[in-house]
Design an enzyme around this catalytic site. Structure first.
Site, PDB file in Angstrom:
ATOM      1  N   ASN B 168       0.832  -1.217   0.000  1.00 52.14           N
ATOM      2  CA  ASN B 168       0.000   0.000   0.000  1.00 52.14           C
ATOM      3  C   ASN B 168       0.860   1.259   0.000  1.00 52.14           C
ATOM      4  OD1 ASN B 168      -2.395   1.428   0.088  1.00 52.14           O
ATOM      5  ND2 ASN B 168      -2.508   1.394   2.326  1.00 52.14           N
ATOM      6  N   SER B 557      -6.621 -58.131  -1.883  1.00 52.25           N
ATOM      7  CA  SER B 557      -7.164 -57.832  -0.541  1.00 52.25           C
ATOM      8  C   SER B 557      -8.677 -58.019  -0.479  1.00 52.25           C
ATOM      9  CB  SER B 557      -6.760 -56.425  -0.083  1.00 52.25           C
ATOM     10  OG  SER B 557      -6.952 -55.470  -1.094  1.00 52.25           O
TER      11      SER B 557
END
Lengths: 305, 649
Positions: B168, B557
């Site tokens: 700024n 699995s």
């Protein structure tokens, strides 16, 4: 796997609603004896609606407390009794003993002393009598600059006073409702709502409000920029004559201290249109906001909502 | 026609009857917090944004002008509008956070205007805790000050991922690019250690209006957008977590004998009618009977809806418990570690029994160790045995009851807490829970049980898994591909590995057959041996994740229970992917001729033929890999999935 047909969006009002419901439940879970301040205005209507959502299918698990100054508009009393009956809530009406004893009024005492007795004094009196450790209010941060500073859970000391420089840090949605004996919290579920949000929500949920918010031809005293409602008891200045004015109330307070605004808005949709283009703030018609430097902050420090 | 606002010296420029632009209710909400040193121009910037979005009413504007005269401020001072407390206006400083609201046609904004003084840092943290984005102001004429560094550190610590560095007062340095670049440079090198994922630098003059709403002509060298268009276009939806169900029970609603509802907010994940759920910390399981609201029952609920859940079974549940999906549980532990911002004038006292509030749960807790304090200016660690007001540090905390939590990094809602003083009841600290490497699970009936050997202790070096992950620029994760033999798991796994490497992610494939040649060569195919196979693989994957890798596990699995065990071992970056192809397809592919052998009775316990396959009921991803599927398609779906889960940092 997430089915493709589900959506997970929450719009702005959904988010505000969910936040308010969360706050209500937090207080119910944390406080010993909560109460809701009910002022009959539109924000109170929204507040009650949200509380019902939080606890449905149960009834409201706390009473509504109306601090009655005796100066409210007749339409407000009528609406209050009908509304409360319809939703099956418990209503406690409290009139400040000290204020009524001295027949407090804004003409003789001025607004500061009158509010001090009939509102702040009466409020503290009734909270004490009821032994409430948490009280909900409908204040919003967009209403006034000191309210913009207040926490959602606003800690009050044993005299109900707010110390703005020693507020508890309030991070995330972790609200700290712990109090010691005679201390209390004021809770503001509508903190992040704006006036527009309130109206959009009233529209979306079809929430009943006092008819005074809708425009119609009303007896008014035109005093400078102000529209002062003419009721039995209204004190006229010399040469003043009431006239019919198409007008409505943007906020509702005590009849001697609340002005109206010129308006043709007779439906919620029209009010939304009007509010969206308004260039004056909502509370400009509330005399008590402007009676001293830092008016609202001072009143809050003394225990006002 | 839009109202124009050329300069602050031209007040009341909006007398025209243009409707104030306010969006309809469909638009979303962006929460912003501002930070920066005193006099960096926060109030002017917010005032400018409010003004340009027509969120300042004329009467408020007028009283600001009057106040500016009264307090002898130069021109107009927006601080007088924003600083709502008398003490603030008198002293000309911001003490506490104020919340302001404005809208554009595209979005609603809540901006927390936070104090710049170090003394009031805790109020700045209050404002930052709920923000999606931080605007950090820096005065171009002064450079990056310690206070801006402190605020940036706290914003980052609080999990804000996006920051705008508003350089700024560019008007004071002649709009010269050099000043902007210097600040950009020093902020970038400072912020390297912080966790921002997106930092924008915008040169501006809030006073003159350069690059606030419209691009400034004074700085043609700046190629980015002005602030407001950036805020309007920023996408924030991706922050939502729809995977990990976390429903903390807030309040038990029992109006009648036949209604018992658990009120709460879905903090993350999706809950559906009929879902199997687990209650923590008890670990009891039941099903969702209904999701109740005043407006009717829901089929499903998602973040951040406030609902009431009714369950099939009457089990003991109270406030502070949390409902989750059984396969996806948070960590449960009494000992936790956390980064903490201390917020009380009274320093941290390690003998005190604080109240620890974490979502709806409250437990007593003591700080067992101050691991270190962080110098917010240099971000260096330093030794300390306490924390004072506004100091930041890392603590070990011992809770008197187990806490079900996620690391704050993964889940803000279940990873945040406050500490409350047991006597004054003041909020004294804000904390963010960390992923603790050795958090032990309460559930010891699975593969995560305690080791058999006694007298073994974990030793943790100074380098953490997140350090390693940071060095690799990725988030360690495990994709667990399950499916029938011949479904294409290994083909997909290795193709994905190639693609990941091409995109500079470090992967590793653990493949069923390969592992059985070495690590697991002592194991056969009975259910018990299959289970041990999965346990060893999951432990291996966990070590690899600790090393920072993205592990792709390709294993048939077949048993749900075993996959759940793997999930528990691996933790919350475990993603179950069902590589789904019909038995018919797999059998027709039969790349290894195994189906043929199984059908001939030459192989026992063959999944799909002589042993069951339990398909995942709630996988993180289903990859349809039947005949019409392509390998490229499968890889790109997996890549999308990983991107969604932010694999690269």
């Amino acid at each position: 796997m997430i089915p493709a047909t589900e959506t997970y969006e929450m719009n702005h009002l959904d988010q505000l609603e969910a936040e308010a419901i969360y706050i209500f439940r937090e207080v119910m879970a944390q406080a010993r004896k909560p109460v809701m301040l009910y002022s009959v205005g539109k924000d109170s209507s929204v507040l009650v609606h949200l509380a019902r959502k939080a606890f449905a299918p149960a009834k409201l698990p706390f009473p509504l407390l109306h601090i009655d100054t005796g100066f409210k508009f007749p339409e407000m009393y009528e609406f209050r009794d009908k509304f409360v009956k319809e939703i099956g809530a418990e209503l406690i009406v409290h009139q400040g003993e000290e204020g009524f004893k001295v027949k407090a009024n804004p003409w003789d005492l001025g607004t500061v002393a009158c509010c001090g007795l009939l509102k702040t004094g009466a409020l503290l009196e009734s909270l004490k009598q009821g032994g409430y450790d948490a009280a909900f209010g409908g204040a919003r941060r967009d209403e006034e600059k000191s309210r913009a500073k207040e926490r959602v859970f606003s800690f009050r000391d044993t005299n109900g006073q707010w110390d703005p420089q020693a507020q508890r840090p309030e991070l995330w949605d972790l609200y700290n409702g712990h109090v010691r004996k005679d201390e209390s919290i004021r809770v503001f579920p509508l903190s992040n709502w704006t006036e527009m949000d309130i109206w959009n929500y009233i529209d979306r949920e079809s929430i009943p409000i006092v008819p005074m918010y809708y425009a119609e031809q009303r007896d008014m005293v035109v005093r400078g920029d102000q529209l002062i409602p003419f009721y039995p008891g209204t004190r006229l200045l010399p040469n003043e004559v009431p006239e019919k004015v198409m007008s409505r109330f943007r906020t509702l307070g005590c009849s001697p201290c609340t002005g109206a605004v010129h308006s043709n808005a007779t439906t919620v949709k029209e009010i939304i249109q009007e509010v969206s283009t308004a260039r004056q703030s909502e509370r400009i018609t509330r005399i008590i906001d402007h009676d001293q430097e830092g008016s609202m902050e001072q009143k809050k420090r003394e225990g006002y909502f | 026609m839009k109202a124009t606002f050329k300069d602050i010296e031209h007040p009341m420029a909006h007398e025209d009857a243009t409707p104030t632009v306010r969006p309809n209710e469909q638009h979303d909400l962006l929460r912003i917090s501002t930070a920066g040193s005193v006099d960096d121009g926060k109030s002017t910037l917010i005032g400018r944004l409010l003004h340009e979005c027509k969120s300042i009413y004329d009467d408020h504007y007028k009283s600001m002008i009057n106040d500016s005269k009264k307090w002898n401020r130069d021109g107009m001072d927006y601080a007088l509008l924003l600083d709502g407390l008398k003490a603030e206006r008198e002293q000309g400083i911001t003490i506490d956070v104020a919340y302001r609201f404005f809208s554009t046609p595209n979005r609603h904004f809540i901006v927390a205007d936070t104090p710049g003084h170090e003394q009031y840092t805790r109020n700045m943290a209050t404002g930052a805790s709920t923000a999606d984005l931080a605007i950090i102001l820096v005065d171009a004429s002064k450079g990056l000050l310690p206070q801006s560094r402190l605020h940036a550190s706290i914003a980052s610590l609080l999990g804000i991922k996006r920051a705008v560095v508003a350089v700024n007062k560019m008007d004071l340095v002649g709009y010269k690019q050099k000043y902007f670049r210097d600040i950009e440079q020093s902020f970038r090198s400072f912020a390297e250690k912080l966790n921002f994922t997106d930092v924008r630098f915008i040169p501006m003059s809030a006073l003159k209006g350069d690059n606030v709403v419209k691009k400034s002509k004074a700085m043609p060298w700046y190629e980015g957008t002005a602030l407001l268009p950036y805020l309007e276009s920023l996408y924030i939806g991706s922050d939502r977590n729809l995977i990990d169900l976390r429903f903390p029970v807030q309040y038990v609603n029992r109006p009648t004998a036949d209604f018992r509802g658990y009120c709460g907010t879905v903090e993350s994940g999706v809950i559906r009618r009929g879902d199997a759920i687990m209650v923590l910390p008890s670990g009891k399981e039941t099903k969702v009977k209904s999701l109740v609201t005043m407006d009717g029952e829901l089929d499903y609920a998602y973040p951040h809806q406030a609902i009431t859940v009714c369950l099939e079974d009457e089990i003991d549940i109270s406030r502070g418990n949390i409902l989750v999906h059984p396969g996806n549980v948070p960590k449960i532990d009494r000992q936790v570690e956390a980064n903490v911002v201390w917020m009380s004038e009274e320093p941290l006292d390690i003998t005190k029994k604080y109240l620890l509030r974490q979502n709806t749960n409250e437990v007593r807790a003591v700080v067992s160790n101050v691991k270190y304090q962080i110098d917010t200016n240099t971000l260096h660690r330093k030794e300390s045995d306490t924390l004072q007001l506004n100091q930041v540090g890392q603590l070990s905390i011992e809770c008197f009851k187990p806490l079900a939590y996620d690391a704050y990094e993964q889940n803000r809602k279940t990873g945040a807490f406050i500490l409350i003083d047991p006597v004054t009841y003041n909020t004294v600290a804000a904390g963010m829970l960390l992923d603790k490497q050795n958090a032990t699970s309460l559930f010891s009936d699975d593969g995560t049980q305690e080791p058999v050997a006694n007298n073994i202790y974990r030793y943790n070096g100074a380098v953490t898994s997140s350090d390693r992950q940071g060095a690799l620029g990725q988030k360690a994760s495990c994709l667990w591909l399950t499916g029938l033999s011949g479904a294409g798991k290994s083909t997909v796994a290795y193709a994905l590995e190639e693609e990941l490497l091409r995109q500079h992610v470090h992967p590793y494939v653990l493949d069923g057959d390969n592992v059985r040649h070495g690590l697991n060569r002592d194991l056969g195919f009975s259910p018990e041996e299959r289970r041990e196979n999965i346990r060893r693989v999951a432990e291996t994957a966990r070590l690899m994740m600790d090393a920072g890798l993205v592990v792709i596990c390709s294993f048939i699995s077949p048993f749900k229970e075993d996959r759940e065990m793997a999930r528990k071992i691996i933790g919350d970056r475990f993603f179950e992917v069902h590589v789904d192809a019909s038995l018919e397809t797999c059998e027709s592919r039969d790349p290894k001729g195994l189906y043929q052998k199984a059908r001939n009775g030459e192989i026992a316990n063959f999944t799909g033929v002589s042993a069951p396959y339990e398909a995942p009921s709630n996988p993180d991803l289903v990859l349809n890999n039947d005949r019409d599927a392509t390998l490229d398609g499968a890889v790109s779906r997996l890549m999308d999935f990983l991107k969604q889960h932010k694999i690269q940092v």
